[in-house]
Design an enzyme around this catalytic site. Structure first.
Site, short mmCIF file in Angstrom:
data_model
loop_
_atom_site.label_atom_id
_atom_site.label_comp_id
_atom_site.label_asym_id
_atom_site.label_seq_id
_atom_site.Cartn_x
_atom_site.Cartn_y
_atom_site.Cartn_z
N ASP A 82 -2.46 2.10 -4.31
CA ASP A 82 -3.67 2.26 -3.52
C ASP A 82 -4.65 1.13 -3.83
O ASP A 82 -4.50 0.41 -4.82
CB ASP A 82 -4.33 3.61 -3.82
CG ASP A 82 -3.51 4.77 -3.31
OD1 ASP A 82 -2.84 4.60 -2.27
OD2 ASP A 82 -3.52 5.84 -3.95
N HIS B 156 0.82 -1.21 0.00
CA HIS B 156 0.00 0.00 0.00
C HIS B 156 0.86 1.26 0.00
O HIS B 156 0.35 2.37 -0.22
CB HIS B 156 -0.92 0.00 1.21
CG HIS B 156 -2.24 0.65 0.97
ND1 HIS B 156 -2.38 1.78 0.19
CD2 HIS B 156 -3.50 0.34 1.40
CE1 HIS B 156 -3.67 2.13 0.16
NE2 HIS B 156 -4.35 1.27 0.87
#
Length: 420
Positions: free
Chosen positions: A397, A393
């Protein structure tokens, strides 16, 4: 003139190896190139061969002893020959310095406050690196330990005996557990996996490193696979008609779909290491391969350049080499993305851990049969396959990872795109 066999460096990350088996005993004749012992590194087992023909004069270390790269393993010379002064200087298994490898510490270099008594050169205690670390971690005075190894060397087994002795069990269990828990929390990275097999130790270290350096998140989605199964059968029929020996599994087709998806969304085919983010045009595909005693990830290099048939052959080749112990460092390194398949175990969804230093790893689950209501009002059975994508992450995203899954599903549900 006698020659010393040292612990070899099998890969860039190897710092130590474990003696797995001795094929020769002191006094045995050995031929140049003949295996003398087997060692295991983080992921590999390998025979260590004799550098010359002669007699095995000395051995340093027993089975299960762990020594650093460059440590002396054995001396080979002529019958009746005494090792040269240079060889003798290297017989301490924790103080050799070979080919500019990292020079290990000798017991006399360990500060007394670490729990191991500092010794003078004249009364040096011989102890394997693993046993020495265990002594330090458990506050054991090695002067009080009787070594069972060659020349009285203290080994892991000797430390285990001390730890199991009754005089160390007088401490209340809850206090002992608290100390062990505290030691676990404060243990340095180097101690991760201590006491496990070399392969499991490598897995433990890689997984801990992966979780420590990345922000991992997993998304799940199903894809309809009926069309892919029909496409597989069509290709199999064509292959059989042309007497082809290619074995076309669903895993091959799913790998092909993942390769195309990675080329379409290069952000998932990337690495973030040492402050640099690099997106790759090439796809070097890691295939997680289960073994009886662990897991290896052999790599199909330049997988994006392969046809479905050549990809099938490559997948079969790398996984077979991994399972029979023929995987070398080159085969196990260089991947840009990894696939792991637990479908054969009946698992649907799971959370695969990133293979350092990759950005994504795809988990494939077992086929599931579902009932749906078709447009004409009848109930129809369809097959779906669960997909799990773990990603970093820090780099990607959730929306971007979801986009990757959508692209992957497109190729799975429209399989003729795989050959365009």
């Amino acid at each position: 003139m006698s020659e010393t066999i040292v612990m070899p460096k099998l890969g860039m990350t190897m710092t130590e190896g474990t003696i797995t088996e001795w094929y020769k005993e002191i006094g045995d004749t050995v031929e140049k190139g003949e295996p003398v012992l087997m060692i295991s590194s983080e992921k590999l087992n390998q025979d260590v061969e004799a550098p010359n023909t002669g007699i095995l004069l000395e051995k340093f270390g027993d089975v299960e002893d762990e020594l650093k790269v460059g440590d002396a393993l054995a001396i080979i010379g002529e019958e009746g020959e005494k090792p040269s002064s240079a060889d003798k200087k290297d017989t301490n298994p924790v103080s050799v310095d070979v080919m500019n490898f990292e020079k290990p510490h000798s017991p006399s270099d360990i500060p007394a406050q670490q729990g191991v008594t500092k010794h003078q050169q004249s009364d040096r205690i011989f102890i394997t690196p693993l046993a020495r670390r265990m002594a330090v971690d458990n506050d054991i005075d090695i002067q009080s330990v009787t070594g069972s190894g060659g020349k009285g060397r203290i080994t892991k087994r000797d430390i285990d005996k001390v730890l199991a002795s009754s005089d160390r069990q007088t401490e209340p269990a809850h206090e002992l557990a608290a100390k062990q828990a505290a030691a676990t929390v404060s243990a340095p990275t180097a101690s991760v996996g201590e006491g496990l097999s070399p392969m499991r130790k490598a897995i433990a270290r890689n997984m801990r490193e992966s979780l420590a350096q990345t922000a991992q998140l997993t998304l799940h989605r199903k894809a309809g696979i009926d069309q892919l199964i029909e496409f597989q059968q069509t290709l199999r029929n064509e292959l059989n008609a042309n007497n082809s020996e290619v074995k076309l599994s669903l895993t091959v087709l799913l790998a092909r779909a993942a390769i195309l998806a990675l080329q379409e969304l290069k952000a998932m085919n990337s690495t973030y290491f040492d402050g640099q983010l690099v997106e790759f045009d090439e796809v070097h595909l890691g295939i997680a391969t289960s073994l009886d005693n662990g897991l290896l990830v052999p790599v199909i290099k330049n997988a994006h350049q392969k046809t479905i048939g050549s990809l099938a052959n490559a997948l079969k080749d790398v996984t077979e080499r991994a399972r029979i112990g023929e995987a070398d460092q080159a085969l196990l390194s260089g991947s840009t993305f990894t696939i792991t398949n637990l479908g054969a175990s009946g698992i649907e969804y799971f959370t695969p851990i990133l293979n350092p230093t990759e950005t994504g790893i795809l988990g494939i689950g077992a086929l599931q049969e579902e009932l749906i209501l078709s447009e004409d009002g009848t109930v129809k059975a369809i097959k779906k396959i669960p997909l799990s994508i773990t990603f970093d992450h820090q780099i990607i995203d959730g929306a971007k990872a979801a986009e990757f899954l959508s692209i992957l599903v497109k190729y799975i549900e429209t399989p003729y795109l795989l050959v365009l």
